[in-house]
Design an enzyme around this catalytic site. Sequence first.
Site, PDB file in Angstrom:
ATOM      1  N   GLU A  38      -1.177   1.083  -3.920  1.00 23.40           N
ATOM      2  CA  GLU A  38      -1.987   1.075  -5.155  1.00 23.40           C
ATOM      3  C   GLU A  38      -1.948   2.703  -4.957  1.00 23.40           C
ATOM      4  O   GLU A  38      -2.795   3.165  -4.055  1.00 23.40           O
ATOM      5  CB  GLU A  38      -3.269   0.449  -5.220  1.00 23.40           C
ATOM      6  CG  GLU A  38      -4.197   0.758  -6.320  1.00 23.40           C
ATOM      7  CD  GLU A  38      -5.588   0.314  -6.170  1.00 23.40           C
ATOM      8  OE1 GLU A  38      -6.394   0.811  -6.735  1.00 23.40           O
ATOM      9  OE2 GLU A  38      -5.813  -0.815  -4.969  1.00 23.40           O
ATOM     10  N   ARG A  42      -6.603   9.401  -9.527  1.00 25.31           N
ATOM     11  CA  ARG A  42      -7.716  10.360  -9.326  1.00 25.31           C
ATOM     12  C   ARG A  42      -7.286  11.818  -9.089  1.00 25.31           C
ATOM     13  O   ARG A  42      -8.087  12.367  -9.046  1.00 25.31           O
ATOM     14  CB  ARG A  42      -8.757  10.020  -8.338  1.00 25.31           C
ATOM     15  CG  ARG A  42      -9.511   8.474  -8.386  1.00 25.31           C
ATOM     16  CD  ARG A  42     -10.127   8.335  -7.241  1.00 25.31           C
ATOM     17  NE  ARG A  42     -10.396   6.827  -7.135  1.00 25.31           N
ATOM     18  CZ  ARG A  42     -10.750   6.303  -5.878  1.00 25.31           C
ATOM     19  NH1 ARG A  42     -10.904   6.780  -4.721  1.00 25.31           N
ATOM     20  NH2 ARG A  42     -11.249   4.901  -5.840  1.00 25.31           N
ATOM     21  N   THR A  65      -7.880   2.627 -10.071  1.00 27.33           N
ATOM     22  CA  THR A  65      -8.733   3.387 -10.970  1.00 27.33           C
ATOM     23  C   THR A  65      -8.199   3.643 -12.447  1.00 27.33           C
ATOM     24  O   THR A  65      -8.341   4.975 -12.848  1.00 27.33           O
ATOM     25  CB  THR A  65      -9.052   4.528 -10.053  1.00 27.33           C
ATOM     26  OG1 THR A  65      -8.939   4.462  -8.785  1.00 27.33           O
ATOM     27  CG2 THR A  65     -10.386   5.135 -10.409  1.00 27.33           C
ATOM     28  N   LYS A 125      -9.848  -8.054  -9.216  1.00 35.38           N
ATOM     29  CA  LYS A 125     -10.490  -7.355  -7.979  1.00 35.38           C
ATOM     30  C   LYS A 125     -11.963  -7.395  -8.189  1.00 35.38           C
ATOM     31  O   LYS A 125     -12.566  -7.730  -9.090  1.00 35.38           O
ATOM     32  CB  LYS A 125     -10.261  -5.746  -8.447  1.00 35.38           C
ATOM     33  CG  LYS A 125     -10.835  -4.737  -7.581  1.00 35.38           C
ATOM     34  CD  LYS A 125     -10.530  -3.293  -8.239  1.00 35.38           C
ATOM     35  CE  LYS A 125     -11.277  -2.261  -7.719  1.00 35.38           C
ATOM     36  NZ  LYS A 125     -10.240  -1.185  -6.743  1.00 35.38           N
TER      37      LYS A 125
END
Length: 199
Positions: A38, A42, A65, A125
Amino acid sequence: MNHLKIYRRLLPLVTFQNLEDCKPLASVLIHAGIPQLEIAFRSEYAADAIRIISEIDGIQVGAGTVLTNHQAEEAIAAGASFLISPGFSEDVAKTAIRKNVEYFPGVVTPGEVMKASEYGFQTLKFFPAESYGGLKTIQSLHGPFPNITFIPTGGINLDNYKSYLKQSYIAAVGGSFIIPEEFLNSRNWTGLESYIRSL
């Protein structure tokens, strides 16, 4: 929808600061037996890192994210085979469904689980796991939602990850603890592979 097989139930998370690390890290993960990654959206390198690793045989790469539909579209265009969000986004969900890409939305409450379930998502998640009661809360959610499996992240570390993995309704655990920064920063690929194998 193609379901992601998470080998050894470990989903490593990384935020790339250098694209030169993409190929050696992918090689480490493949050889260590957890060929999935993953990449957190960011940094400015996220999409390019996904593109580089998605072209490597034997590893599945996704975007983490993911907060907006724009990021989802960018990640999928770069080659992401799955998307992960800290919460549930209807826009991201619709894009994932339309593009036939796996989506793991973040949840912490029964209402959020129900909303994600309405869209057909059954692996969710759980974030931030330790801040929201950790395994105790997930066990409580498992009662009314027996068909849901969870990927807890946030506060998962060497001291507690095995207690999560003992439960059948934990699809995997995720986090940066699987790729410690000290190995990445020093580019100690041999040491990193040995560390991952030991998990």
